[in-house]
Every structure is written in C-alpha cells, then in structure tokens.
Design an enzyme around this catalytic site. Structure first.
Site, PDB file in Angstrom:
ATOM      1  N   SER A  70       0.802  -1.233   0.000  1.00 50.49           N
ATOM      2  CA  SER A  70       0.000   0.000   0.000  1.00 50.49           C
ATOM      3  C   SER A  70       0.831   1.277   0.000  1.00 50.49           C
ATOM      4  O   SER A  70       0.280   2.365  -0.196  1.00 50.49           O
ATOM      5  CB  SER A  70      -0.944   0.013   1.205  1.00 50.49           C
ATOM      6  OG  SER A  70      -1.974  -0.926   1.041  1.00 50.49           O
ATOM      7  N   LYS A  73       0.400   3.469  -2.938  1.00 54.37           N
ATOM      8  CA  LYS A  73      -0.819   4.249  -3.174  1.00 54.37           C
ATOM      9  C   LYS A  73      -0.578   5.759  -3.315  1.00 54.37           C
ATOM     10  O   LYS A  73      -1.110   6.379  -4.247  1.00 54.37           O
ATOM     11  CB  LYS A  73      -1.844   3.962  -2.076  1.00 54.37           C
ATOM     12  CG  LYS A  73      -2.382   2.534  -2.097  1.00 54.37           C
ATOM     13  CD  LYS A  73      -3.263   2.262  -0.890  1.00 54.37           C
ATOM     14  CE  LYS A  73      -3.786   0.819  -0.902  1.00 54.37           C
ATOM     15  NZ  LYS A  73      -4.586   0.523   0.299  1.00 54.37           N
ATOM     16  N   TYR A 197      -3.216  -3.094 -10.597  1.00 59.25           N
ATOM     17  CA  TYR A 197      -3.180  -2.785  -9.159  1.00 59.25           C
ATOM     18  C   TYR A 197      -2.432  -3.876  -8.391  1.00 59.25           C
ATOM     19  O   TYR A 197      -1.593  -3.585  -7.533  1.00 59.25           O
ATOM     20  CB  TYR A 197      -4.602  -2.626  -8.617  1.00 59.25           C
ATOM     21  CG  TYR A 197      -4.645  -2.404  -7.128  1.00 59.25           C
ATOM     22  CD1 TYR A 197      -4.222  -1.208  -6.572  1.00 59.25           C
ATOM     23  CD2 TYR A 197      -5.088  -3.419  -6.271  1.00 59.25           C
ATOM     24  CE1 TYR A 197      -4.245  -1.008  -5.199  1.00 59.25           C
ATOM     25  CE2 TYR A 197      -5.120  -3.229  -4.897  1.00 59.25           C
ATOM     26  CZ  TYR A 197      -4.691  -2.021  -4.368  1.00 59.25           C
ATOM     27  OH  TYR A 197      -4.713  -1.829  -3.005  1.00 59.25           O
ATOM     28  N   TYR A 249      -4.751   4.981   7.638  1.00 60.66           N
ATOM     29  CA  TYR A 249      -6.103   4.404   7.754  1.00 60.66           C
ATOM     30  C   TYR A 249      -6.770   4.805   9.068  1.00 60.66           C
ATOM     31  O   TYR A 249      -6.735   5.979   9.443  1.00 60.66           O
ATOM     32  CB  TYR A 249      -6.055   2.871   7.615  1.00 60.66           C
ATOM     33  CG  TYR A 249      -5.303   2.403   6.410  1.00 60.66           C
ATOM     34  CD1 TYR A 249      -5.674   2.797   5.142  1.00 60.66           C
ATOM     35  CD2 TYR A 249      -4.191   1.579   6.544  1.00 60.66           C
ATOM     36  CE1 TYR A 249      -4.976   2.359   4.020  1.00 60.66           C
ATOM     37  CE2 TYR A 249      -3.475   1.136   5.441  1.00 60.66           C
ATOM     38  CZ  TYR A 249      -3.874   1.534   4.182  1.00 60.66           C
ATOM     39  OH  TYR A 249      -3.189   1.117   3.093  1.00 60.66           O
ATOM     40  N   VAL A 267       1.379  -3.616   4.056  1.00 60.72           N
ATOM     41  CA  VAL A 267       1.323  -4.897   4.771  1.00 60.72           C
ATOM     42  C   VAL A 267       2.545  -5.763   4.472  1.00 60.72           C
ATOM     43  O   VAL A 267       2.710  -6.828   5.073  1.00 60.72           O
ATOM     44  CB  VAL A 267       0.021  -5.667   4.442  1.00 60.72           C
ATOM     45  CG1 VAL A 267      -1.188  -4.907   4.984  1.00 60.72           C
ATOM     46  CG2 VAL A 267      -0.107  -5.921   2.951  1.00 60.72           C
TER      47      VAL A 267
END
Length: 612
Positions: A70, A73, A197, A249, A267
């Site tokens: 992530s 992103k 992705y 988050y 992660v």
C-alpha cells in the site's frame, strides 16, 4: 576529495540506538491473508533516514527487497495527478478520511466514489485511471515513475510470486473493482485495472529505496540524489496532504498525535514517513499490528519523532532568521576607493544606505518579516541594497509580494537595489530592459548607491576633476612640499580600457587620479572574465606599496573611462631623497598616512565578514 558525502556520526549513533532498542520487539506477525507475504522473516528489520540534501543514514536490513504494497498508493495518486488533473481526480476519488480499515468498501453514499486514494477502493480507482490513460504502456509508466522517485538507475521490478498470490486471493479487491464499475468510477471492465493494481502492490523495493522516495516527497517531488523531478510541487503537496489525513487508515489520528508527519504503511512490513523540506524515514519490519501497520515501524517513527523533534505541529518559532545581517553605508563600503572628502561624506551620511543580507526560504512568513523590516527602517532618503545570495528558494506566493513591495518603496522615493539573485529564476529579470536596479555583484550595487548618495550631497556628478589640493596624498602634504612636488609630476591622459600597467611590472610609478576611474584586477584563468579588486576614482593615490618597496605590481591597472593621472617616477623621487630629503620624508609620511586609512578600512570590512 571531490563531492564526497559525509554523514554525521551523532545521527548515525541515534539510529543505531533506536535499532538496538526495538530489535527484540516481538509484537505482531507478518500478513498471512496473502500467502506469499506470510513467508517473510519476522526478524528482518531496517531503518533508513534520507535527507533532502542527499545523505543516507541506515542500520539493519536496509538493502533487503520486500514488496511495496500500500505504500505504492500515494505514488500512484501522484502519478495520476501528473497524468490527468486534480479536478479530474476529485471527480473520481475523494480526499476525506474514512476512519475505516485499509480494505473497507468505503464509497460515498450519494456519488458512489471512494472516500480517498489511500484505502483500497480509492487506490484501485486511481490505478484504473492510470491504466485508462494509456492501456498499452500503463505498467511501464508506473514502474518508471516509481523508479525515478526512488532514484534507481535500473527500473524497479515486480515480484511475480507475490503478484500471483495477491491476484489469486484478491477476491475482496475484485469485488471493490466491480462496485466501482457499477458506480461508473471505472468505465470499462475492471479486470485490466485490477491486474495493474495487483502488480503495483507487488513491486519490490528496499528500505533504502523507500527512504529516498520519502525524501523525494520532502523535496517537493525532486529526487535529492539524482535531481530528477518526478512530481511538480503542486501535485507533491496534494500527495502529502492525503498522506497526512488518510495514510495510516483508522490509525491516522493517533499517528498524527504521536508522530506528527505524513506517512504511509504497507502490509509487506514497510512504513514511510515524510518531514517536508527536511527528510524522509523508512522502516522495514514484517510483523504487523491489528491496523495492518508494522509494529517496529510505528515504534521507531514515534521514537525518532521525539528524539529528533520532527513532529510537524511542534516546530520552533522561526522569527528573526530571515535577515542574515543588516549594516549601513557607514560600515560597509564598495571596493571603490574615493577621495578623503568623499569618504568623509560617506562616514557622515552613510546611515542612509541599508545593506540587508537575506537568507533561507522566503516563504510567506519570511517575506512578511523582511518587508516589515524594510518599511520600518527606511525613509524617502534611504538607499537599500538587498543581497539575495543566501536565499535558498522564493516560492511563487512570495515572488509577487516582494516585487510589489520593492515597487512601492521605489514610488515612495526609496532607492532599492537587489543583487546576487540570479539563481531565483522566477524572480530575477530575464530582459535587460528590466534589469535596472538588479546586480550580479554586491560590490557593484554598493558602488551604485554610494555614487547616488554622493551625487545628492555634492549636487554635482561624482568623478568630476578635483582641485589638486583635494587629491588625498597632496592634501596631506604641507603647502611648501606640495608646491615643490607639483612640477615634478607628469600628467597623463588615458582613454577607456587603456592599460596603465600590468601585473608583474616594476613598481616604479605612483599614480594620483585627477579625473575618471581606474580599476585594479586580473583576468580569471577559468572564465576569462576580469576580476575586479578595487576601483579608484578622482582624488585617490594608487600603487603605494609597490612604489615604496620596489615590488612588482600585483594586478593590472586599467582605465574604466577617460581618465587623467598625475604620475610620480621613482627616479624623480630618489633624486628628491638625495637632494631634498625633508621633502621626500614629508611625501613618505603622507603615503603612510594614506595607507593606514586604507588598511583600517580593509580591516573594518574583514570584521564584517567574520560577523556574518
């Protein structure tokens, strides 16, 4: 030694201390919902700090590859902003914190668009927009961009095993893709975008790579090692803003409270944090907490934030730092040597000349401080020299503020000159017609304001012929000695650019400037340009040291304009010493008094340099 980068051993020691403190932390476990990630070694641990001037501090497993997950992103969001536009992106992906977990299906209840580009829904939509922009080259564009941000000569690659594992188990993400298709956020089959992705998340990076990527964001999108600009400043700001509000988050609020910097976790075990304008931090450690963040990564960033005082909401007051030095024309002079009459006038009225040396990044706060100082310390009789050599950057918001302020001061009758600001491309004039009052040299700017002040005080043009008794050396002589010396002096006329003498010539002549300007200097061996040591105007004596000590000249003497000099020959002087020693002694004493004044002035200028 070249441009070898030297690190601070004290900073390195702090990093090693923090590494030792958290090396045995055993909380959390590697991600297992993607089978390939579960194979990570929980003892892997690395920390890297990358500064905005290209220094790297690292400890532990900093070169070991893992997948970016992530942390890709924010970079994908930045690339989408670069390829498309902010308005286009906002129509497809929001920027509001969701307060949900990273894999939550969080769509706006009315528009159906994802809450932000940091959760999976927003990230999938962002990657879909990149794919739709250029379906054939989307992956190459993305990998090239990530490589530029990391400063890699060789393109980053995809870990194919992790990619297949993510693709084969990514059912929730596939469901999100189809929901986005249902809301027309994605306007065609989501499968190709999902494929990109999954590959984006499986890009292999090291902890060192992530730190450089963070430092690139800290540098407004310019890689501090390669100087490649991956993002423009506006896109970079948008990326950092979303990282700050959404990057961690449903732990983002606590993160900002404890650590206080834009960040993103993955992660795969990576955590990346950015201190804008200063540095980037990366930590790699696979065991995750319940939020999906690296346990050691969170602990390390909290500790570094405290020990290095990096919290963005706990920064010291910067007031009083924009003005590096402030002096007046009573203390700071140009290299133009003038008659005693003119020097006395500058000493008496030189407080009307303000010399401000400015430093740092002239953001709004710095410009506000500078302009308030200017307006509070000037009158319509003031001459201002603004030295910009130590200014690191002038953001666009400050350019017009500074230009308008200088223009307003000029309208009030305050003479404002700027110098040594050619590196500020957005501020410095490009046309010669605009360059009046803008100087490449501080010395030339000082000379110009001195001339203007003296012209006001004389009510005449500086440089006009002075009476012989106003030439400093002759004025220091008694009437009888001056009367005896004058018939022995040879008057010479020089045209512009005429050479009076060369470096290395015998010091057999003493020059007394009646009119015009004479410069001492040498030609640069590297640029072939003339380096000016000093300029002498009417009333000044030139060449005393070489003349008195029979030494060779240390510089060329050149007429800057049509000039007239009275010249004393060594043979004539030696005859005086033999026949009329009392006259020769008077001349020697006057020369020493003149030299003492010059040395005193030179020492004063040197002391100013030491105080800077």
């Amino acid at each position: 030694m070249g441009n070898r980068v030297v690190n601070s051993s004290a900073i390195q020691q702090i990093l090693e201390d923090v590494y030792a403190r958290f090396r045995d932390l055993r909380e959390g476990r590697p991600a297992d919902y993607i089978p390939e990630l579960a194979k990570a070694n929980p003892d892997d641990f690395g920390i890297v700090i990358a500064t905005t001037d290209g220094r790297l501090y690292e400890v532990g497993d900093t070169a070991k590859d893992f997948t970016i997950q992530s942390i890709s992103k924010p970079f994908a969001f930045g690339l989408a902003l670069k390829l498309l536009s902010s308005d286009h992106m906002l129509a497809k992906v929001g920027v509001e914190p969701s307060g949900d977990a990273f894999n939550a299906i969080s769509l706006h209840p009315v528009t159906g668009i994802p809450r932000n580009p940091m959760i999976n829904a927003g990230a999938i939509a962002t990657t879909a927009l990149i794919w739709a922009h250029d379906p054939e080259r989307a992956e190459s564009i993305l990998l090239d961009f990530l490589s530029d941000m990391a400063g890699k000569r060789k393109r980053l690659s995809v870990d194919e095993d992790v990619f297949r594992s993510e693709r084969d188990t990514g059912h929730r993400n596939r469901a999100i893709g189809y929901l986005l298709r249902n809301s027309d956020v994605i306007t065609s089959s989501p499968e190709q975008a999902l494929e990109l992705y999954f590959r984006q998340c499986a890009v292999s990076v090291s902890c060192r790579d992530l730190a450089v990527m963070a430092a690139t964001l800290a540098c407004q999108g310019r890689n501090p090692i390669t100087n490649v600009v991956g993002l423009d400043a506006m896109c970079n700001t948008d990326v950092l803003a979303v990282m700050g509000s959404c990057g961690m988050y449903d732990y983002t609020g606590q993160w900002l409270y404890n650590v206080g910097m834009p960040a993103k976790s993955g992660v795969g075990g990576g955590v990346m944090a950015v201190v804008p304008g200063r540095l980037g931090i990366a930590v790699y450690s696979p065991p995750l907490d319940t939020y999906g963040n690296s346990c050691r990564g969170i602990a390390v960033c909290e500790e570094l934030s405290k020990r290095l005082e990096l919290h963005l909401f706990d920064q010291p007051n910067r007031a009083g730092t924009v003005i590096r030095s402030s002096t007046s024309g009573q203390k700071r002079y140009s290299r133009r040597w003038r008659s005693k009459v003119d020097f006395d006038l500058l000493k008496e009225h030189g407080e009307r000349i303000k010399v401000l040396q400015v430093q740092g990044v002239l953001d709004f706060a710095a410009v506000e401080e500078l302009l308030a100082h200017l307006e509070g310390s000037t009158t319509n009789e003031t001459f201002v020299v603004l030295d910009l050599a130590q200014v690191l950057a002038l953001p666009e918001v400050s350019v017009q503020l500074l230009r308008d302020a200088l223009s307003n001061l000029q309208k009030q009758g305050i003479c404002c000159l700027a110098c040594r600001g050619e590196h500020l491309k957005n501020f410095w004039p490009t046309e010669e017609s605009e360059a009046v009052g803008w100087f490449e040299s501080l010395d030339r700017a000082l000379e110009t304001v001195e001339n203007r002040l003296l012209e006001q005080l004389h009510c005449t043009q500086v440089g006009e012929r002075l009476p012989n008794n106003s030439i400093t050396l002759l004025a220091d002589l008694g009437e009888q000695t001056r009367t005896r010396l004058m018939p022995l002096l040879e008057r010479r006329n020089y045209s512009t650019n005429d050479l009076l003498c060369r470096k290395g010539d015998a010091g057999s002549e003493l020059f007394l400037v009646e009119t015009g300007l004479i410069s001492a200097g040498i030609e640069s061996s590297t640029t072939s340009k003339r380096i000016r040591f000093a300029t002498f105007s009417s009333g000044v004596c030139i060449g005393e040291i070489a003349f008195l000590n029979n030494l060779p000249r240390t510089a060329d003497l050149v007429a800057d304009e049509d000039s007239t000099c009275l010249v004393l020959h060594r043979d004539t002087f030696e005859q005086l010493q033999h026949e009329e020693p009392e006259v020769a002694i008077d001349i020697i004493l006057a020369l020493h008094r003149d030299l003492a004044r010059k040395v005193d002035r030179a020492n004063q200028q040197l002391s100013l340099l030491e105080q800077r």
